[in-house]
Structures are given as structure tokens and as C-alpha cells.
Design a protein around this motif. Structure first.
Motif, PDB file in Angstrom:
ATOM      1  N   LEU A 257      -5.729  -7.171   2.963  1.00  0.00           N
ATOM      2  CA  LEU A 257      -4.525  -6.543   2.424  1.00  0.00           C
ATOM      3  C   LEU A 257      -3.639  -5.949   3.511  1.00  0.00           C
ATOM      4  O   LEU A 257      -2.405  -5.988   3.393  1.00  0.00           O
ATOM      5  N   GLY A 258      -4.213  -5.414   4.584  1.00  0.00           N
ATOM      6  CA  GLY A 258      -3.426  -4.776   5.642  1.00  0.00           C
ATOM      7  C   GLY A 258      -2.980  -3.385   5.237  1.00  0.00           C
ATOM      8  O   GLY A 258      -2.919  -3.046   4.049  1.00  0.00           O
ATOM      9  N   VAL A 259      -2.632  -2.551   6.227  1.00  0.00           N
ATOM     10  CA  VAL A 259      -2.338  -1.151   5.929  1.00  0.00           C
ATOM     11  C   VAL A 259      -1.061  -0.987   5.098  1.00  0.00           C
ATOM     12  O   VAL A 259      -0.960  -0.049   4.302  1.00  0.00           O
ATOM     13  N   HIS A 260      -0.094  -1.877   5.257  1.00  0.00           N
ATOM     14  CA  HIS A 260       1.143  -1.723   4.497  1.00  0.00           C
ATOM     15  C   HIS A 260       0.885  -1.858   3.001  1.00  0.00           C
ATOM     16  O   HIS A 260       1.154  -0.932   2.212  1.00  0.00           O
ATOM     17  N   ALA A 261       0.375  -2.989   2.591  1.00  0.00           N
ATOM     18  CA  ALA A 261       0.115  -3.198   1.166  1.00  0.00           C
ATOM     19  C   ALA A 261      -0.968  -2.261   0.656  1.00  0.00           C
ATOM     20  O   ALA A 261      -0.905  -1.788  -0.484  1.00  0.00           O
ATOM     21  N   ALA A 262      -1.972  -1.972   1.485  1.00  0.00           N
ATOM     22  CA  ALA A 262      -3.056  -1.085   1.058  1.00  0.00           C
ATOM     23  C   ALA A 262      -2.540   0.310   0.736  1.00  0.00           C
ATOM     24  O   ALA A 262      -3.027   0.958  -0.201  1.00  0.00           O
ATOM     25  N   GLY A 263      -1.553   0.786   1.486  1.00  0.00           N
ATOM     26  CA  GLY A 263      -0.973   2.084   1.173  1.00  0.00           C
ATOM     27  C   GLY A 263      -0.285   2.073  -0.183  1.00  0.00           C
ATOM     28  O   GLY A 263      -0.462   2.992  -0.997  1.00  0.00           O
ATOM     29  N   HIS A 264       0.478   1.029  -0.440  1.00  0.00           N
ATOM     30  CA  HIS A 264       1.144   0.921  -1.736  1.00  0.00           C
ATOM     31  C   HIS A 264       0.121   0.809  -2.867  1.00  0.00           C
ATOM     32  O   HIS A 264       0.312   1.406  -3.941  1.00  0.00           O
ATOM     33  N   PHE A 265      -0.933   0.070  -2.639  1.00  0.00           N
ATOM     34  CA  PHE A 265      -1.915  -0.125  -3.708  1.00  0.00           C
ATOM     35  C   PHE A 265      -2.961   0.974  -3.766  1.00  0.00           C
ATOM     36  O   PHE A 265      -3.780   0.990  -4.677  1.00  0.00           O
ATOM     37  N   THR A 266      -2.937   1.893  -2.823  1.00  0.00           N
ATOM     38  CA  THR A 266      -3.700   3.123  -3.011  1.00  0.00           C
ATOM     39  C   THR A 266      -2.999   3.974  -4.063  1.00  0.00           C
ATOM     40  O   THR A 266      -3.644   4.544  -4.940  1.00  0.00           O
ATOM     41  N   MET A 267      -1.681   4.038  -4.016  1.00  0.00           N
ATOM     42  CA  MET A 267      -0.926   4.695  -5.090  1.00  0.00           C
ATOM     43  C   MET A 267      -1.100   3.910  -6.393  1.00  0.00           C
ATOM     44  O   MET A 267      -1.375   4.475  -7.440  1.00  0.00           O
TER      45      MET A 267
END
Length: 358
Positions: A257-267
Motif C-alpha cells: 500500500l505504501g505510506v501515502h495510501a496507508a495513511g488515508h486508509f488508516t482514517m
């Protein structure tokens, strides 16, 4: 933490460059008088509340956009969401991804300061600190000094991240956020491309679609891709901007997922899980400040080449095929701010900027 050590090393590099005159605005922007963006965890309760109050202020001000073109943009805050929706397919998976979003966050920061009296600067969400359980982060703990917490439990069948290629199981939320300063806000735009099971797509890209802010904080996304080791590896194992961007933005077919998408999908939830309308979740700005911080640290450790290094095309993952991005490409934020060449957005001590991260 490990990023603090890398930050210190990077600041040493900046000082060396300024000493020999390689920073273009050294006379007016240097490390003695630079603006400092800080970790949300390290802000005082008063400073956190000042920030969230200014965001709520922006949400109360009327939109400045043409209501015929953008009928769903009811507030000044919505103006930023609408601009992101409008340009989504030319600012992600592209050569301008990092520069455009740097300018976007900066313009939002300036709106908070100039239109709502905010005295501070844009804070960031330090992903790795509570990667094992994001609900324990001061960003998402649901307190009065957070950016609100998880949504109420809503039975659903999870979310599909990474352009529908990576499944994230449902967790403890999914419904409307129930506490914190944003528990009663109205999300007006999107979702254009919903990812959580049961969330319905808006009637059109800029349709008026009032609803609550929903979250399903994902420990799966956070603990898999947002650990401190993930961030440090991204910075230290990326020899050039192409590697850095590709690793940051993920390899979805490979399940990364990578940190960019992972941050969005943590929300997660709505609109946090929507590539288009994700700025509708106020945590977006802290996430993208951390994206910018990570980019900034990588840049400081790879000076001076990193101040002119870009890679990628002008369309999302080059679909459809398009020309390579150049330093002269004008980056525009529509009605939010004037156009600036991409090359002027690559140095936080030059162009319109004068800030660092601590």
C-alpha cells in the motif's frame, strides 16, 4: 525517534549549503527565522484547540466558488475539497504529486492563518508513533484536543484499498465519528470513488451530498505500512526521486500500500477512503503534512540534486499515457491560489515557502 535523527542530519546539510550560497533565498529565509511545523503529539492542548477551532471557522465561512459549477461546495473548507476532486487524476501517481500537494497544504495553512486568525503553522501526524493502534494517537483518540476519533461501530464488510486490489477488514468503526471537535461537522462533497462497503457514490463529481464524517480506523493499514521502520526505509533506501515516489505511493498489484495510501486508509471510512474527496476528513492535512515532512527529510539528505529532481508523467500512473513532468509545468490550485512552476515548489526555503519540520 529515528526520524528526529535524520532531521538533524538534514538540517546540517542545509546549513552547509546556505554557508556556500546554494540556497536561493538564504538572505530572506534561513534557519534562524524559518517557520517550524511540528508534530501534533508535541503541541500543547491550547495550540491543538486553536488549530481545530480555525478549521471549524473555515467550515463556517461561505464558499467562494461558482455554485453553478460546484453546487456541493457550501463552505470555504469545501473549496479545498472541490479543487482536489477536480485535479485528482493529474496530481496522484504523477511527477507533480509531491510538489502540488506541498503547495496545496501550504495554501490551506495560509487560509487558516489569514481567514480564521490561526497563529500557528500546519502540524503533522507522525504515523509511526502509534502505528500499532492509531486510536491511541493524540490525533485520533477522540478527545477534545484530537481531530476526533473513530466512527461508531457499523457492521460492514471492510474496505478495498489500493485501487481495489488490497482488502482491509472492518474494525471497530465505520459509522459517524462520535467525539472530538469534528463530531458534528457536515461533509458536503463526494464520495466520488467510495471504498468502504455500504458507502454510496455521490450523484455527480461536485454534487451536494451532506452527511456525517465516517471513520473506521484501520490497525491493519497502520501496523503494516506506517511503522517507523517503513518510513526510515523509504527515506534511506530511495537513491532517487523515482524510487522514493514509487515506494511512497505503493505497488498495489503486489499488495504493497505504501505510506501515502496507508495513511488515508488508516482514517478509512467516508470521505477518508475516497481518493478524490479525501480532504473532506480534517485529518487529511496532518497526513499530507507528514507526507511533505518525509519528502523534506529525504530531500535534505540528498541535497542539492533533490531540489531539481522530478520523475513521472502528468497522468495517474501514466494512464492514459502522457508527457513527462518538467520543472516549468505550472501547478495551479484553481481559485485557491496562483499558478507556480513545479520547480519553484521543490525547496521549502524558496519559492513561496520558508519552513522546516521539527
Amino acid at each position: 525517534d529515528a526520524l528526529a535523527k535524520l532531521t538533524s542530519q538534514g538540517l546540517d546539510q542545509i546549513q552547509e549549503l546556505q554557508a556556500v550560497g546554494l540556497e536561493s533565498r538564504a538572505r530572506t529565509c534561513n534557519l534562524r527565522d524559518v517557520v517550524i511545523r511540528r508534530d501534533w503529539d508535541h503541541l500543547s492542548p491550547t495550540d491543538r484547540t486553536s488549530y481545530t477551532n480555525s478549521v471549524l471557522c473555515l467550515m463556517r465561512k461561505p464558499s467562494l466558488l461558482n455554485q453553478t459549477l460546484y453546487p456541493g461546495a457550501k463552505t470555504r473548507y469545501d473549496d479545498f475539497v472541490a479543487v482536489h476532486i477536480n485535479q485528482t487524476l493529474s496530481i496522484h501517481g504523477t511527477g507533480n504529486f509531491l510538489g502540488w500537494h506541498r503547495y496545496f497544504v501550504y495554501t490551506y495553512e495560509q487560509a487558516l492563518r489569514n481567514e480564521c486568525g490561526y497563529k500557528g503553522y500546519q502540524p503533522y501526524w507522525n504515523w509511526g508513533t502509534n502505528a500499532a493502534n492509531p486510536s491511541q494517537s493524540p490525533v485520533f483518540d477522540g478527545s477534545a484536543t484530537s481531530l476526533s476519533g473513530n466512527g461508531a461501530f457499523l457492521l460492514h464488510n471492510g474496505s478495498w484499498a489500493g485501487a481495489g486490489k488490497i482488502f482491509l477488514p472492518s474494525e471497530q468503526g465505520g459509522g459517524c465519528v462520535t467525539s472530538g471537535p469534528f463530531k458534528n461537522i457536515t461533509v458536503n462533497l463526494g464520495p466520488v470513488s467510495p471504498t468502504q462497503d455500504g458507502v454510496t457514490k455521490s450523484a455527480s463529481k461536485f454534487a451536494y451530498n451532506p452527511r456525517c464524517l465516517k471513520r473506521d480506523l484501520s490497525r491493519k493499514a497502520s501496523s503494516t505500512w506506517l511503522k517507523m521502520s517503513n518510513i526510515v526505509s523509504l527515506i534511506l533506501k530511495s537513491p532517487d526521486i523515482l524510487t522514493f515516489q514509487n515506494t511512497m505511493q505503493g505497488d498495489f498489484p503486489a499488495g504493497f500500500l505504501g505510506v501515502h495510501a496507508a495513511g488515508h486508509f488508516t482514517m478509512n471510512g467516508d470521505p477518508g477512503g475516497d481518493l478524490f474527496a479525501s480532504p473532506g476528513d480534517p485529518a487529511f492535512w496532518l497526513h499530507h503534512a507528514m507526507i511533505d515532512r518525509t519528502f523534506w527529510i529525504w530531500q535534505t539528505l540528498n541535497l542539492p540534486k533533490s531540489l531539481t529532481d522530478i520523475a513521472g508523467t502528468l497522468t495517474i500512473f501514466n494512464n492514459p499515457p502522457s508527457a513527462n513532468a518538467t520543472l516549468l509545468d505550472l501547478q495551479n490550485l484553481g481559485p485557491l491560489a496562483g499558478s507556480i512552476p513545479l520547480g519553484d515548489l521543490l525547496n521549502t526555503l524558496s519559492g513561496p515557502f520558508c519552513y522546516i519540520y521539527l
